[in-house]
Enzyme design. Structure first.
Site, mmCIF file in Angstrom:
data_model
loop_
_atom_site.group_PDB
_atom_site.id
_atom_site.type_symbol
_atom_site.label_atom_id
_atom_site.label_comp_id
_atom_site.label_asym_id
_atom_site.label_seq_id
_atom_site.Cartn_x
_atom_site.Cartn_y
_atom_site.Cartn_z
ATOM 1 N N CYS A 1 0.847 -1.188 0.000
ATOM 2 C CA CYS A 1 0.000 0.000 0.000
ATOM 3 C C CYS A 1 0.884 1.240 0.000
ATOM 4 O O CYS A 1 1.781 1.363 0.842
ATOM 5 C CB CYS A 1 -0.895 -0.015 1.234
ATOM 6 S SG CYS A 1 -1.863 1.494 1.429
ATOM 7 N N CYS B 1 0.158 3.172 3.571
ATOM 8 C CA CYS B 1 0.540 2.667 4.900
ATOM 9 C C CYS B 1 1.576 1.557 4.869
ATOM 10 O O CYS B 1 2.054 1.127 5.910
ATOM 11 C CB CYS B 1 -0.697 2.187 5.666
ATOM 12 S SG CYS B 1 -1.284 0.552 5.137
ATOM 13 N N CYS C 1 -7.373 -1.028 0.958
ATOM 14 C CA CYS C 1 -6.387 -1.557 1.899
ATOM 15 C C CYS C 1 -7.087 -1.749 3.243
ATOM 16 O O CYS C 1 -7.733 -0.833 3.744
ATOM 17 C CB CYS C 1 -5.228 -0.573 2.046
ATOM 18 S SG CYS C 1 -4.100 -1.001 3.394
ATOM 19 N N CYS D 1 -5.472 0.845 6.151
ATOM 20 C CA CYS D 1 -5.675 2.304 6.191
ATOM 21 C C CYS D 1 -6.890 2.742 5.379
ATOM 22 O O CYS D 1 -7.177 3.927 5.286
ATOM 23 C CB CYS D 1 -4.429 3.026 5.704
ATOM 24 S SG CYS D 1 -4.168 2.914 3.931
ATOM 25 N N CYS E 1 -8.326 -5.035 -10.117
ATOM 26 C CA CYS E 1 -7.885 -3.975 -11.009
ATOM 27 C C CYS E 1 -7.506 -2.773 -10.150
ATOM 28 O O CYS E 1 -8.359 -2.174 -9.505
ATOM 29 C CB CYS E 1 -9.033 -3.635 -11.960
ATOM 30 S SG CYS E 1 -8.605 -2.406 -13.182
HETATM 31 FE FE FE Z 1 -2.909 1.020 3.457
#
Ligand code: FE
Length: 137
Positions: A48, A51, A97, A100, A120
């Site tokens: 990510c 985060c 995610c 976060c 995607c």
């Molecule tokens: Fe994240």
């Protein structure tokens, strides 16, 4: 249960680039064939961009023809959350995610084996940590 990363809008705005902020916090979409990872072939883990949580492995990335980085499964079932998205007159499933709640993209059911799923994503939501300089192919 994993610990969440919770930051104020102001903190995200400071931490992220303008493009990252628009996509990850405001559910934007980068133009197809323009992001940094749609044709990326290096091995590694896509984390990510907000985060740092590991999200996808390069081994599950495939060429979807869409111009966005596409994967057939997340690195861990708990790393990516889904939510219904009816914006833009479409019925889609958003992916976020789990740590976060950054917007990553959408998941569709037209992916390859073994899952039949297509995660995607936006390049701007990801940061590739390369395993080595070797290519997947
Ligand atoms: Fe994240």
């Amino acid at each position: 249960m994993k610990e969440k990363v919770i930051k104020s809008d102001e903190e995200w705005r400071e931490q992220l680039t303008e493009d990252e902020y628009k996509i990850m916090r405001q559910k934007g979409t980068e133009p197809a064939f323009k992001g940094k990872y749609w044709k990326e072939k290096h091995k590694g883990v896509y984390k990510c961009a907000a985060c740092g949580q590991p999200l996808f492995r390069s081994q599950t990335k495939y060429e979807s023809g869409t111009g966005w980085p596409s994967f057939y499964e997340p690195i861990d079932p708990d790393s990516v959350e889904t939510a219904p998205d009816t914006s833009h007159g479409m019925s889609r499933t958003e992916i976020l995610c789990s740590r976060c709640e950054a917007h990553l993209g959408h998941v569709f059911d037209d992916g390859p084996n073994p899952t039949g799923l297509r995660y995607c994503t936006n390049s701007a939501s990801l940061k590739l940590e390369e395993e080595s300089a070797m290519s997947d192919e």
